[in-house]
Design an enzyme around this catalytic site. Structure first.
Site, PDB file in Angstrom:
ATOM      1  N   HIS A   1       0.809  -1.214   0.000  1.00 58.08           N
ATOM      2  CA  HIS A   1       0.000   0.000   0.000  1.00 58.08           C
ATOM      3  C   HIS A   1       0.848   1.273   0.000  1.00 58.08           C
ATOM      4  O   HIS A   1       1.953   1.288   0.524  1.00 58.08           O
ATOM      5  CB  HIS A   1      -0.880   0.048   1.254  1.00 58.08           C
ATOM      6  CG  HIS A   1      -1.710  -1.171   1.458  1.00 58.08           C
ATOM      7  ND1 HIS A   1      -1.898  -1.734   2.687  1.00 58.08           N
ATOM      8  CD2 HIS A   1      -2.390  -1.941   0.584  1.00 58.08           C
ATOM      9  CE1 HIS A   1      -2.672  -2.796   2.579  1.00 58.08           C
ATOM     10  NE2 HIS A   1      -2.978  -2.951   1.311  1.00 58.08           N
TER      11      HIS A   1
ATOM     12  N   LYS B   1       5.836   6.239   7.618  1.00 60.34           N
ATOM     13  CA  LYS B   1       5.352   5.256   8.593  1.00 60.34           C
ATOM     14  C   LYS B   1       6.502   4.828   9.493  1.00 60.34           C
ATOM     15  O   LYS B   1       7.637   4.670   9.035  1.00 60.34           O
ATOM     16  CB  LYS B   1       4.813   4.007   7.896  1.00 60.34           C
ATOM     17  CG  LYS B   1       3.558   4.236   7.088  1.00 60.34           C
ATOM     18  CD  LYS B   1       3.092   2.941   6.449  1.00 60.34           C
ATOM     19  CE  LYS B   1       1.861   3.180   5.592  1.00 60.34           C
ATOM     20  NZ  LYS B   1       1.451   1.968   4.878  1.00 60.34           N
TER      21      LYS B   1
ATOM     22  N   ASP C   1      -6.225  -6.676  -1.668  1.00 56.65           N
ATOM     23  CA  ASP C   1      -4.777  -6.818  -1.840  1.00 56.65           C
ATOM     24  C   ASP C   1      -4.421  -7.858  -2.894  1.00 56.65           C
ATOM     25  O   ASP C   1      -3.430  -7.717  -3.603  1.00 56.65           O
ATOM     26  CB  ASP C   1      -4.104  -7.162  -0.512  1.00 56.65           C
ATOM     27  CG  ASP C   1      -4.033  -5.970   0.421  1.00 56.65           C
ATOM     28  OD1 ASP C   1      -4.290  -4.835  -0.017  1.00 56.65           O
ATOM     29  OD2 ASP C   1      -3.712  -6.174   1.604  1.00 56.65           O
TER      30      ASP C   1
END
Length: 182
Positions: free
Chosen positions: A62, A72, A168
């Site tokens: 992602h 992140k 996904d």
């Protein structure tokens, strides 16, 4: 904290500096001042928690498109994962390269994933808990993704995929000639 380089430009693997005694240990997992001194983003606006029942669970790959890209900070608090990132920044010397990192509750490592990277992981143990801080809130409608087994990247996942979301599993193959919109 010890900030270590990876093979991908701007991605950082952070090891704990443990202060141990008879009780166990104490370690800092984040310090805005230390991140700033390393030239890293130090403001995070959202915290996420991922609980994964089964070994072999795959989440990813992602990313959020500009201007909503996010840094992140990924940690495992129980269990283990292979955390994989792909550099999608066209101007980067490591463009389209990927690297995997074993993050476990035992090693306490944190992966710093810069803006412009696709991110995903596979659990290496049952009952795996993953936390991650992000620098930009999730924005519906700007998420992008790459299929975990896209031949353009040939990611070497350590286990057969036992659980994956329909979303996904259905990401299309990357069109490398057109570029990947980040």
């Amino acid at each position: 904290m010890h900030f270590g380089k990876t093979s991908l430009q701007d991605a950082v693997l952070i090891d704990l500096r443990k202060f141990e005694d008879s009780r166990g240990f104490f370690a800092r997992t984040f310090c805005a001042d230390e991140f700033g001194k390393q030239g890293l983003v130090s403001e995070f606006v959202q915290g996420n928690y991922s609980y994964n029942i089964s070994k072999g669970t795959l989440r990813g790959m992602h990313y959020q498109k500009s201007p909503h890209g996010e840094v992140k900070l990924v940690r495992v608090v129980q269990g283990a994962i292979l955390d994989v990132i792909i550099d999608l920044r066209p101007d980067s010397p490591t463009y389209l390269k990927w690297e995997g990192f074993e993050l476990t509750a035992e090693n306490g490592r944190t992966l710093y994933v810069p803006v412009g990277f696709a991110h995903g992981f596979q659990t290496l143990a049952d009952e795996t808990h993953v936390t991650y801080q992000v620098s930009h809130p999730y924005t519906p409608g700007v998420e992008g993704g790459l299929r975990y087994n896209d031949p353009a990247f040939n990611i070497d996942w350590p286990l057969p995929v036992s659980v994956i979301s329909e979303k996904d599993a259905a990401w299309p193959d990357a069109d490398l000639k057109a570029g990947i919109p980040i």
